[in-house]
Design an enzyme around this catalytic site. Structure first.
Site, mmCIF file in Angstrom:
data_model
loop_
_atom_site.group_PDB
_atom_site.id
_atom_site.type_symbol
_atom_site.label_atom_id
_atom_site.label_comp_id
_atom_site.label_asym_id
_atom_site.label_seq_id
_atom_site.Cartn_x
_atom_site.Cartn_y
_atom_site.Cartn_z
ATOM 1 N NE ARG A 69 -1.701 -1.358 3.825
ATOM 2 C CZ ARG A 69 -2.134 -1.379 5.073
ATOM 3 N NH1 ARG A 69 -3.416 -1.207 5.311
ATOM 4 N NH2 ARG A 69 -1.315 -1.556 6.076
ATOM 5 C CE LYS A 176 6.710 -18.252 13.491
ATOM 6 N NZ LYS A 176 6.849 -18.145 14.847
ATOM 7 C CG HIS A 206 12.583 -19.111 10.206
ATOM 8 N ND1 HIS A 206 11.503 -18.639 10.889
ATOM 9 C CD2 HIS A 206 13.629 -18.964 11.032
ATOM 10 C CE1 HIS A 206 11.871 -18.224 12.080
ATOM 11 N NE2 HIS A 206 13.162 -18.412 12.196
ATOM 12 C CE LYS A 210 17.120 -20.821 12.774
ATOM 13 N NZ LYS A 210 17.954 -19.678 12.399
ATOM 14 C CD GLU A 244 12.552 -14.968 20.801
ATOM 15 O OE1 GLU A 244 12.716 -14.146 19.910
ATOM 16 O OE2 GLU A 244 11.437 -15.273 21.253
ATOM 17 C CG ASP A 263 5.842 -16.556 18.213
ATOM 18 O OD1 ASP A 263 5.517 -16.477 17.011
ATOM 19 O OD2 ASP A 263 6.838 -15.972 18.687
ATOM 20 C CG HIS A 268 10.227 -22.416 15.358
ATOM 21 N ND1 HIS A 268 9.972 -22.366 14.016
ATOM 22 C CD2 HIS A 268 10.251 -21.136 15.778
ATOM 23 C CE1 HIS A 268 9.838 -21.100 13.651
ATOM 24 N NE2 HIS A 268 10.001 -20.341 14.700
ATOM 25 C CE LYS A 366 8.659 -12.773 22.114
ATOM 26 N NZ LYS A 366 9.723 -12.871 21.115
HETATM 27 N N1 LIG Z 1 9.443 -10.610 11.318
HETATM 28 C C1 LIG Z 1 9.877 -11.836 11.536
HETATM 29 O O1 LIG Z 1 11.020 -12.042 11.937
HETATM 30 C C2 LIG Z 1 8.979 -13.034 11.259
HETATM 31 C C3 LIG Z 1 9.439 -14.309 11.617
HETATM 32 C C4 LIG Z 1 8.647 -15.415 11.326
HETATM 33 C C5 LIG Z 1 7.429 -15.240 10.698
HETATM 34 N N2 LIG Z 1 6.982 -13.999 10.382
HETATM 35 C C6 LIG Z 1 5.693 -13.892 9.693
HETATM 36 O O2 LIG Z 1 5.878 -13.184 8.478
HETATM 37 C C7 LIG Z 1 4.749 -12.393 8.164
HETATM 38 C C8 LIG Z 1 5.179 -10.929 7.999
HETATM 39 O O3 LIG Z 1 5.788 -10.528 9.199
HETATM 40 P P1 LIG Z 1 6.428 -9.073 9.391
HETATM 41 O O4 LIG Z 1 7.172 -9.145 10.675
HETATM 42 O O5 LIG Z 1 7.157 -8.632 8.167
HETATM 43 O O6 LIG Z 1 5.142 -8.172 9.604
HETATM 44 P P2 LIG Z 1 5.054 -6.598 9.521
HETATM 45 O O7 LIG Z 1 6.368 -5.928 9.737
HETATM 46 O O8 LIG Z 1 3.915 -6.229 10.391
HETATM 47 O O9 LIG Z 1 4.670 -6.365 7.978
HETATM 48 C C9 LIG Z 1 3.478 -6.714 7.495
HETATM 49 C C10 LIG Z 1 3.332 -6.318 6.033
HETATM 50 O O10 LIG Z 1 1.966 -6.486 5.740
HETATM 51 C C11 LIG Z 1 1.477 -5.331 5.116
HETATM 52 N N3 LIG Z 1 0.087 -5.102 5.517
HETATM 53 C C12 LIG Z 1 -0.407 -5.029 6.769
HETATM 54 N N4 LIG Z 1 -1.748 -4.812 6.727
HETATM 55 C C13 LIG Z 1 -2.080 -4.748 5.415
HETATM 56 C C14 LIG Z 1 -3.308 -4.536 4.699
HETATM 57 N N5 LIG Z 1 -4.471 -4.368 5.349
HETATM 58 N N6 LIG Z 1 -3.260 -4.528 3.367
HETATM 59 C C15 LIG Z 1 -2.095 -4.701 2.710
HETATM 60 N N7 LIG Z 1 -0.903 -4.909 3.306
HETATM 61 C C16 LIG Z 1 -0.903 -4.916 4.645
HETATM 62 C C17 LIG Z 1 2.346 -4.224 5.594
HETATM 63 O O11 LIG Z 1 2.310 -3.225 4.605
HETATM 64 P P3 LIG Z 1 2.079 -1.684 4.956
HETATM 65 O O12 LIG Z 1 3.450 -1.102 4.974
HETATM 66 O O13 LIG Z 1 1.268 -1.198 3.818
HETATM 67 O O14 LIG Z 1 1.377 -1.605 6.280
HETATM 68 C C18 LIG Z 1 3.706 -4.901 5.700
HETATM 69 O O15 LIG Z 1 4.365 -4.865 4.457
HETATM 70 C C19 LIG Z 1 3.754 -12.637 9.292
HETATM 71 O O16 LIG Z 1 2.907 -13.692 8.931
HETATM 72 C C20 LIG Z 1 4.653 -13.074 10.441
HETATM 73 O O17 LIG Z 1 3.948 -13.857 11.370
HETATM 74 C C21 LIG Z 1 7.736 -12.893 10.651
#
Ligand SMILES: NC(=O)c1ccc[n+]([C@@H]2O[C@H](COP(=O)([O-])OP(=O)(O)OC[C@H]3O[C@@H](n4cnc5c(N)ncnc54)[C@H](OP(=O)(O)O)[C@@H]3O)[C@@H](O)[C@H]2O)c1
Length: 514
Positions: A69, A176, A206, A210, A244, A263, A268, A366
């Site tokens: 967006r 996940k 992920h 590993k 963590e 989580d 994992h 954590k």
């Molecule tokens: N971060 C990690 O280390 C990690 C590890 C394991 C798994 N995950 C999984 O990976 C996924 C992404 O995680 P993340 O940490 O990157 O999340 P995040 O930082 O919250 O990013 C979410 C993304 O979704 C988009 N988004 C949110 N609401 C939206 C909407 N209504 N319409 C369109 N786009 C929208 C956001 O775009 P905008 O900029 O437009 O808001 C952003 O690009 C999740 O399922 C999470 O559980 C993450």
């Protein structure tokens, strides 16, 4: 894809290992990244894509499409990706690699419910097919909050993007968590299943990417040494830990209401348990490995008394890394009456001939003492008949520790004579460390997994059956905790709540201090 089997052929697990030593390079394809502005995309996915390109594992005809967006042009997206790569990539920056990769980058602005944006996305990938020869092969990576998965999958169907064509594949990659309980996991799967066939769905855990996690199979099945003692006759218990040292940080919105068990344990830790407990697969094909993991997960038994066989906690204020830190309930974005656990420990049994009677203790939390993930097999003690009590009073149980992170490797701990005239036995360690034994650096888990998606190689991705089996294990525990009230507080920087230590003490055991 199933491998053809010659009639009468004897399955040979090593065959696939040898095949895997050949370079595995992705064919012409487009990766569409939803949630490209998010934390995961910036820190892990975009750098991993560059690292793959830098290692020569992506084809010249590769396209990367970001969808978000933002009112960005293609160059703005390329600029954001450039910054992410410069900051987080593991391999050195090479201008020629970057130029080739960025020539295939496109950006599509839009909301997920906007039909026009998805029609524009369809035009964009087809233009890439024409311009870069990407062959109509598309992988859709949903790096988004899970509640948005159904919207995207439905849009992919509506716009015709999900429909595979002759000689061209379509795949979807789901991050996940896969649901938050059995029912929601089944509901999510019903939506995905309606659009993509099971072999086109890649669920990312992920941890399975590993190196050390994959090494569990090499350790067990490529050696004579370990497998004969990998059972109830020699092993006293198994401890699987993911600790963590950080708090909830910027993930408050996601984490609260989910908690440590959903989580980390559901995915994992239960995947690690399955790899430790499973029998040798007939081969390293996806079907063979998943079948064995599913058998192991089906054999998991919950203890009768969930009150004494589980523990949970919430971190309180304290000191960590020399800094004073706030408690979970004072974190920004966390309600002051939240009952979400930041620490969870559970005791499970695996009711198979190999494991009957051997407890598996799983814990995650954590703000614990340090960041570490490991699997420890703790062996039974010998009778120590010929030694006096004083000779062995400092000796612990033998253990084999598979260190998953941060210092990847394996440690064997056993007793050895202390030099000197007296007979005194003390514990020593024999260490294998990836960093010291191999010149090749381990690829980041996401590199391996993205490459596997593009190649269409599914062994490292759990299938729906595994996800459901894991929720069947966790759901009764979560239900018990809802009735049990508030989690116990534990000091930040310590190793969890008192109830977690009592859980093992009741069995005459104690948690390892990694
Ligand atoms: N971060 C990690 O280390 C990690 C590890 C394991 C798994 N995950 C999984 O990976 C996924 C992404 O995680 P993340 O940490 O990157 O999340 P995040 O930082 O919250 O990013 C979410 C993304 O979704 C988009 N988004 C949110 N609401 C939206 C909407 N209504 N319409 C369109 N786009 C929208 C956001 O775009 P905008 O900029 O437009 O808001 C952003 O690009 C999740 O399922 C999470 O559980 C993450």
């Amino acid at each position: 894809m199933k491998e053809p089997v010659m009639p009468g052929a004897v399955p040979n697990p090593l065959r696939d290992v040898l095949d895997r030593r050949l370079p595995r390079i992705a064919g012409p394809s487009v990766l569409v990244l939803f949630g490209v502005t998010g934390d995961l995309a910036r820190k892990k996915l975009l750098p991993a894509i560059y690292d793959l390109a830098n290692r020569g594992l992506l084809p010249p005809g590769f396209g990367l499409v970001g969808f978000a967006r933002r009112d960005w042009a293609h160059q703005d997206f390329a600029q954001v990706a450039h910054e992410a790569v410069r900051e987080h990539a593991r391999t050195p920056f090479r201008e020629d690699v970057w130029r080739q990769l960025s020539e295939g980058m496109r950006f599509v602005p839009g909301e997920l419910h906007d039909d026009d944006a998805f029609d524009k996305l369809a035009d964009t990938v087809r233009e890439l097919d024409a311009d870069r020869g990407t062959g109509g092969n598309y992988a859709f990576y949903l790096s988004l909050p899970p509640k948005l998965f159904p919207t995207v999958v439905t849009q992919l169907k509506r716009s015709g993007l999900a429909e595979s064509e002759e000689h061209a594949w379509r795949r979807v990659v789901i991050e996940k968590p896969f649901g938050h309980d059995l029912k929601s996991a089944q509901d999510l799967n019903a939506v995905v299943d309606d659009v993509f066939p099971p072999q086109s769905v890649f669920r990312i855990d992920h941890y399975l990417g590993k190196e050390t996690v994959q090494n569990l199979m090499a350790l067990r099945f490529a050696n004579t040494l370990f497998e004969p003692i990998w059972n109830r006759s020699y092993i006293d218990h198994v401890q699987i830990t993911m600790a963590e040292d950080i708090g909830v940080g910027g993930r408050a919105g996601y984490y609260d209401g989910i908690g440590a068990a959903r989580d980390v344990i559901q995915n994992h830790l239960l995947q690690l348990l399955a790899l430790v407990a499973m029998e040798e697969p007939l081969s390293f094909t996806a079907d063979a490995i998943r079948a064995e993991k599913e058998k192991a997960l089906s054999a998991v038994e919950l203890p009768e008394d969930l009150e004494t066989a589980t523990a949970r906690g919430q971190y309180a204020a304290g000191w960590q890394g020399g800094a004073s830190v706030v408690g979970y309930l004072e974190e920004e974005g966390i309600p002051s009456d939240s009952t979400t656990e930041t620490y969870a420990a559970i005791k499970l049994g695996v009711n198979t001939r190999r494991w009957a009677g051997v407890p598996f203790y799983l814990r995650t939390g954590k703000r614990l003492g340090r960041r570490v993930t490991e699997v420890a097999l703790v062996f039974q003690r010998t009778a120590n008949r010929v030694f006096s009590h004083t000779a062995t009073e400092e000796q612990g149980a033998n253990s084999l520790v598979i260190r998953v992170q941060p210092d990847e490797g394996v440690t064997l701990r056993f007793g050895s004579k202390v030099p000197g005239a007296a007979m005194e036995v003390r514990d020593v360690s024999m260490d294998f460390s990836y960093g010291e034994s191999f010149t090749e650096a381990s690829p980041e888990a996401y590199e391996r997994l993205i490459l596997d998606v593009l190649i269409g190689d599914p062994p490292l991705f759990p299938r729906q059956e595994e996800v459901e089996l894991s929720w069947r294990i966790l759901d009764p525990i979560e239900e018990h905790w809802v009735k049990a009230g508030r989690p116990e507080q534990y000091e930040s920087g310590a190793w969890g709540p008192k109830s977690a230590h009592e859980l093992l003490a009741r069995d005459g055991r104690q948690w390892r201090r990694p």
